[in-house]
Design a protein around this motif. Structure first.
Motif, PDB file in Angstrom:
ATOM      1  N   ILE A   1      17.520 145.278  42.801  1.00 51.55           N
ATOM      2  CA  ILE A   1      18.296 144.172  43.350  1.00 51.55           C
ATOM      3  C   ILE A   1      19.591 144.026  42.541  1.00 51.55           C
ATOM      4  CG2 ILE A   1      18.093 141.819  44.204  1.00 51.55           C
ATOM      5  CD1 ILE A   1      15.120 141.968  43.199  1.00 51.55           C
TER       6      ILE A   1
ATOM      7  N   THR B   1      22.465 134.151  45.574  1.00 50.45           N
ATOM      8  CA  THR B   1      21.328 133.409  46.136  1.00 50.45           C
ATOM      9  C   THR B   1      21.009 132.182  45.280  1.00 50.45           C
ATOM     10  OG1 THR B   1      20.425 135.467  46.990  1.00 50.45           O
ATOM     11  CG2 THR B   1      18.898 133.621  46.820  1.00 50.45           C
TER      12      THR B   1
ATOM     13  N   THR C   1       7.029 130.187  45.075  1.00 51.01           N
ATOM     14  CA  THR C   1       7.140 131.644  45.091  1.00 51.01           C
ATOM     15  C   THR C   1       8.596 132.083  45.253  1.00 51.01           C
ATOM     16  OG1 THR C   1       4.949 131.761  46.050  1.00 51.01           O
ATOM     17  CG2 THR C   1       6.302 133.734  46.250  1.00 51.01           C
ATOM     18  N   TYR C   2       9.297 131.452  46.180  1.00 51.99           N
ATOM     19  CA  TYR C   2      10.656 131.903  46.475  1.00 51.99           C
ATOM     20  C   TYR C   2      11.728 131.059  45.787  1.00 51.99           C
ATOM     21  CZ  TYR C   2       8.149 134.660  49.843  1.00 51.99           C
ATOM     22  OH  TYR C   2       7.270 135.527  50.417  1.00 51.99           O
TER      23      TYR C   2
ATOM     24  N   PHE D   1      23.884 134.456  58.713  1.00 56.81           N
ATOM     25  CA  PHE D   1      22.881 135.539  58.658  1.00 56.81           C
ATOM     26  C   PHE D   1      21.986 135.361  57.442  1.00 56.81           C
ATOM     27  CE2 PHE D   1      21.480 139.639  57.042  1.00 56.81           C
ATOM     28  CZ  PHE D   1      20.876 140.198  58.155  1.00 56.81           C
ATOM     29  N   LYS D   2      22.607 135.147  56.287  1.00 56.25           N
ATOM     30  CA  LYS D   2      21.838 135.046  55.038  1.00 56.25           C
ATOM     31  C   LYS D   2      20.906 133.832  55.061  1.00 56.25           C
ATOM     32  CE  LYS D   2      25.375 137.363  52.340  1.00 56.25           C
ATOM     33  NZ  LYS D   2      26.504 137.201  51.428  1.00 56.25           N
TER      34      LYS D   2
ATOM     35  N   ARG E   1      17.978 134.465  57.370  1.00 51.80           N
ATOM     36  CA  ARG E   1      16.998 135.420  56.833  1.00 51.80           C
ATOM     37  C   ARG E   1      15.990 134.724  55.932  1.00 51.80           C
ATOM     38  NH1 ARG E   1      16.664 140.928  58.392  1.00 51.80           N
ATOM     39  NH2 ARG E   1      16.556 141.632  56.240  1.00 51.80           N
TER      40      ARG E   1
ATOM     41  N   LEU F   1      11.977 134.603  56.492  1.00 49.13           N
ATOM     42  CA  LEU F   1      11.015 134.975  55.444  1.00 49.13           C
ATOM     43  C   LEU F   1       9.957 133.879  55.273  1.00 49.13           C
ATOM     44  CD1 LEU F   1      10.137 136.651  52.872  1.00 49.13           C
ATOM     45  CD2 LEU F   1      11.762 135.249  51.591  1.00 49.13           C
TER      46      LEU F   1
ATOM     47  N   HIS G   1      10.321 135.207  43.650  1.00 46.89           N
ATOM     48  CA  HIS G   1       9.835 136.467  44.208  1.00 46.89           C
ATOM     49  C   HIS G   1      11.014 137.284  44.755  1.00 46.89           C
ATOM     50  CE1 HIS G   1       7.529 139.210  46.710  1.00 46.89           C
ATOM     51  NE2 HIS G   1       6.433 138.801  46.082  1.00 46.89           N
ATOM     52  N   GLU G   2      10.977 138.600  44.583  1.00 49.37           N
ATOM     53  CA  GLU G   2      12.104 139.447  45.006  1.00 49.37           C
ATOM     54  C   GLU G   2      12.386 139.379  46.511  1.00 49.37           C
ATOM     55  OE1 GLU G   2      11.543 143.690  44.833  1.00 49.37           O
ATOM     56  OE2 GLU G   2       9.422 143.550  45.294  1.00 49.37           O
ATOM     57  N   ASP G   3      11.368 139.033  47.313  1.00 49.77           N
ATOM     58  CA  ASP G   3      11.552 139.052  48.772  1.00 49.77           C
ATOM     59  C   ASP G   3      12.703 138.166  49.233  1.00 49.77           C
ATOM     60  OD1 ASP G   3       9.564 140.825  49.085  1.00 49.77           O
ATOM     61  OD2 ASP G   3       8.102 139.451  50.002  1.00 49.77           O
ATOM     62  N   ILE G   4      12.943 137.056  48.523  1.00 47.65           N
ATOM     63  CA  ILE G   4      14.023 136.165  48.977  1.00 47.65           C
ATOM     64  C   ILE G   4      15.380 136.860  48.840  1.00 47.65           C
ATOM     65  CG2 ILE G   4      14.219 134.882  46.772  1.00 47.65           C
ATOM     66  CD1 ILE G   4      14.814 132.389  48.616  1.00 47.65           C
ATOM     67  N   PHE G   5      15.545 137.676  47.791  1.00 46.31           N
ATOM     68  CA  PHE G   5      16.819 138.382  47.605  1.00 46.31           C
ATOM     69  C   PHE G   5      16.940 139.535  48.597  1.00 46.31           C
ATOM     70  CE2 PHE G   5      15.426 136.571  43.573  1.00 46.31           C
ATOM     71  CZ  PHE G   5      16.471 135.701  43.324  1.00 46.31           C
ATOM     72  N   ASP G   6      15.837 140.260  48.789  1.00 46.96           N
ATOM     73  CA  ASP G   6      15.853 141.372  49.738  1.00 46.96           C
ATOM     74  C   ASP G   6      16.145 140.879  51.150  1.00 46.96           C
ATOM     75  OD1 ASP G   6      15.443 143.273  47.880  1.00 46.96           O
ATOM     76  OD2 ASP G   6      13.277 143.434  48.168  1.00 46.96           O
ATOM     77  N   SER G   7      15.496 139.767  51.529  1.00 51.93           N
ATOM     78  CA  SER G   7      15.700 139.244  52.885  1.00 51.93           C
ATOM     79  C   SER G   7      17.159 138.904  53.103  1.00 51.93           C
ATOM     80  CB  SER G   7      14.928 137.949  53.094  1.00 51.93           C
ATOM     81  OG  SER G   7      13.600 138.145  52.941  1.00 51.93           O
ATOM     82  N   MET G   8      17.735 138.264  52.096  1.00 52.00           N
ATOM     83  CA  MET G   8      19.078 137.736  52.273  1.00 52.00           C
ATOM     84  C   MET G   8      20.148 138.828  52.226  1.00 52.00           C
ATOM     85  SD  MET G   8      20.566 134.580  50.140  1.00 52.00           S
ATOM     86  CE  MET G   8      20.026 133.045  50.782  1.00 52.00           C
ATOM     87  N   HIS G   9      19.936 139.839  51.391  1.00 51.11           N
ATOM     88  CA  HIS G   9      21.029 140.778  51.129  1.00 51.11           C
ATOM     89  C   HIS G   9      20.823 142.185  51.674  1.00 51.11           C
ATOM     90  CE1 HIS G   9      22.961 137.716  48.699  1.00 51.11           C
ATOM     91  NE2 HIS G   9      21.792 137.492  48.134  1.00 51.11           N
ATOM     92  N   LYS G  10      19.630 142.473  52.211  1.00 49.86           N
ATOM     93  CA  LYS G  10      19.426 143.819  52.766  1.00 49.86           C
ATOM     94  C   LYS G  10      19.154 143.710  54.260  1.00 49.86           C
ATOM     95  CE  LYS G  10      17.595 146.000  48.632  1.00 49.86           C
ATOM     96  NZ  LYS G  10      16.358 146.368  47.947  1.00 49.86           N
ATOM     97  N   ILE G  11      19.721 144.631  55.019  1.00 46.47           N
ATOM     98  CA  ILE G  11      19.458 144.613  56.462  1.00 46.47           C
ATOM     99  C   ILE G  11      18.388 145.650  56.770  1.00 46.47           C
ATOM    100  CG2 ILE G  11      20.422 145.005  58.742  1.00 46.47           C
ATOM    101  CD1 ILE G  11      23.035 143.946  57.743  1.00 46.47           C
TER     102      ILE G  11
END
Lengths: 452, 91
Positions: A2, A10, A66-67, A248-249, A252, A256, B81-91
């Motif tokens: 990342i 974020t 978690t997030y 978009f962000k 997303r 999630l 959790h990494e998923d929040i960054f992946d969701s937001m920044h990766k398509i």
């Protein structure tokens, strides 16, 4: 791996720009609760709601941790009660509202919606009984929200229902007079109401929905507004792209959380609602976005154009970010819940007429507008009829959530606290539309050719 | 693929921040795989990426523990959790 820049972006959105998940709403069908015995019906709805959404609050708390993103509201939306109440009389519906409130309290949620009726073409005895019960139901409960759909583009406008809602709104304001007429903040009149909206006061579980469903509403005006400020002096084409990317962000994150909530609760995922929902917090404001686009004050000339562009760009950016988009999806323009709107009204720049024009291009309608307590029923009906016609003619959802604040007049303001905010009392025209409203009947559905 | 999380640590600079946060990670089984850290004037900022497959406690509890440690030591620490960054920044 990342990217550090993405991580910081974020974190900044959440900590500095008020990005949050506004609501995780569980829709619950009450069709299997129907009974010819009132007490059995009341127990059935309590059991079904508390069983289906039992883990909603703990799961949302887990997801928050978690997030690292706040989930502000946890809500439940049920089948419009008038469809399942059978032969309940008004007193019975008030008891049903109290039972909804009790279930909401047991779950620890913030609001429960669905004390409502769909009467766009006409009303049944059940719907009349429920509508008559609204003032008492909202005055004797804390978390119950009510909505009534009085028009659709296909059916036209039920003016008898609008006439009735004028009197229901006034009565609700009177019964909750000791608390700034707060009952009216939990009551909304719709045209073309969506069946999967997670936002209150209009959330209910539509008839085409499955037994239970998860719908998520995101927020994020602060994120969009900051991005526009960072973009500096660019053209509107470039600005539209900036808004799309932010939308978009934001969406997303909603997707999630919706997917995870659905997995953990074992309830199917319905939709993400892309609405930019403001809060009274400074910077978390749709008016602030419009002003960062270049308007001196929200409500001045040019506001409708800016809002139309914003609403469209939010949708374009959000649609690609979620597998299913629905609900209201656009920019909300409530007055009391948006610090920038409040300030624009107080400066005398934002009038009810301009708000009405803005609703033709945004996602909902005249929302959280406080008006003098002595406003006549006919004038309230006139405001509703105007707003509803905008929705019907433009094939879009519109709604009215208006608070004729008992004992208050122009110059006063009412403070609801929390997310509902503070509303300055707005100036209205006094000339009466009474004869027009009292004609009753239906305004026919509009023609959809010969467009001009 | 191992499951990852991001720890963000900010606050007034002091001796031993990295050592103490790393010790906390080791204590609960979070394996550090990347650290980027900077000090601007007196302000300390660190992004730490950790693997959380072998955590000895639930992730939500780990998030509470690091955040509580931060509070006691004048730092703001968040585990996400990494998923929040992946969701937001990766398509």
């Amino acid at each position: 791996m990342i990217d550090t820049k993405d991580i910081l972006e974020t974190i900044n959105m959440i900590r500095e720009e008020n990005l949050d998940i506004r609501t995780v709403t569980v829709g619950i069908s009450l069709f299997d609760c129907v009974s010819d015995d009132k007490n059995r019906f009341l127990n059935n709805i309590y059991d079904k709601i508390t069983r289906t959404a039992e883990r909603l609050v703990p799961v949302c708390n887990e997801l928050e941790k978690t997030y690292g993103i706040p989930i502000i509201n946890k809500r439940v939306a049920v089948t419009p009660l008038s469809l399942v109440g059978g032969k309940l009389d008004s007193e019975g519906y008030v008891q049903a509202a109290k039972m909804l409130d009790k279930a909401a309290d047991a779950l620890g949620i913030n609001f429960i919606g669905g004390f409502g009726a769909l009467v766009h073409k006409g009303s049944t005895q059940c719907e009349n009984a429920l509508i008559d019960a609204i003032p008492e139901a909202l005055a004797s409960t804390k978390m119950v929200c009510s909505s009534v759909n009085v028009a659709t583009t296909k059916a036209g406008i039920n003016m008898d229902a609008i006439a009735k809602m004028g009197s229901i709104i006034k009565k609700t304001a009177y019964l909750t007079r000791d608390n700034n007429s707060i009952g009216c903040a939990k009551l909304v009149v719709f045209a073309n109401v969506p069946e999967d909206n997670p936002f209150m006061a209009g959330a209910f579980h539509g008839v085409g929905e499955p037994d239970a469903i998860i719908n998520v509403g995101v927020s994020g005006p602060g994120v969009v507004s900051s991005a526009i400020k960072r973009a500096g002096n660019c053209s509107l084409s470039e600005l539209a792209d900036v808004i799309k990317k932010q939308s978009f962000k934001i969406t997303r994150v909603g997707q999630l959380v919706a997917r995870e909530a659905s997995n953990r609760l074992n309830i199917p995922f319905g939709i993400v609602d892309l609405s930019l929902a403001p809060t009274p917090a400074i910077g978390d404001s749709v008016a602030d976005i419009l002003e960062s686009m270049g308007l001196e004050t929200c409500g001045t000339h040019g506001t409708t154009a800016a809002l139309a562009m914003l609403n469209d760009a939010v949708k374009k950016g959000g649609v690609m970010a979620s597998s299913h988009v629905g609900g209201l999806s656009g920019a909300f323009i409530p007055v009391s819940e948006d610090a920038g709107m409040i300030s624009a009204v107080e400066k005398g720049v934002l009038s009810i007429e301009k708000l009405e024009a803005m609703t033709a291009v945004c996602s909902v309608g005249l929302d959280m507008i406080a008006v003098p307590g002595d406003t006549s029923e006919a004038v309230i009906c006139g405001i509703i009829a105007d707003e509803i016609s905008i929705g019907v003619a433009n094939t879009k959802t519109t709604a009215v959530r208006i608070i004729p604040a008992y004992g208050k007049t122009v110059g006063d303001s009412i403070d609801f606290g929390g997310l509902l905010g503070t509303a300055p009392i707005m100036q209205l025209r006094k000339e009466s539309p009474e004869v027009f409203i009292n004609r009753g009947g239906r305004i026919p559905a509009p023609i959809h050719s010969l467009k001009n | 693929m191992k499951i990852k999380a991001v720890l963000s640590v900010t606050g007034k600079d002091n001796v031993g921040i990295i050592a103490n946060v790393s010790a906390l990670c080791a204590k609960y089984g979070a394996n550090i795989i990347d650290i980027s850290q900077t000090v601007l004037k007196d302000y300390f900022a660190m992004i730490m990426i950790v693997e959380i497959d072998k955590l000895t406690v639930a992730f939500t509890e780990f998030a509470d523990l690091v955040s509580a440690y931060g509070k006691d030591n004048g730092l703001e620490i968040h585990a996400m959790h990494e998923d929040i960054f992946d969701s937001m920044h990766k398509i």
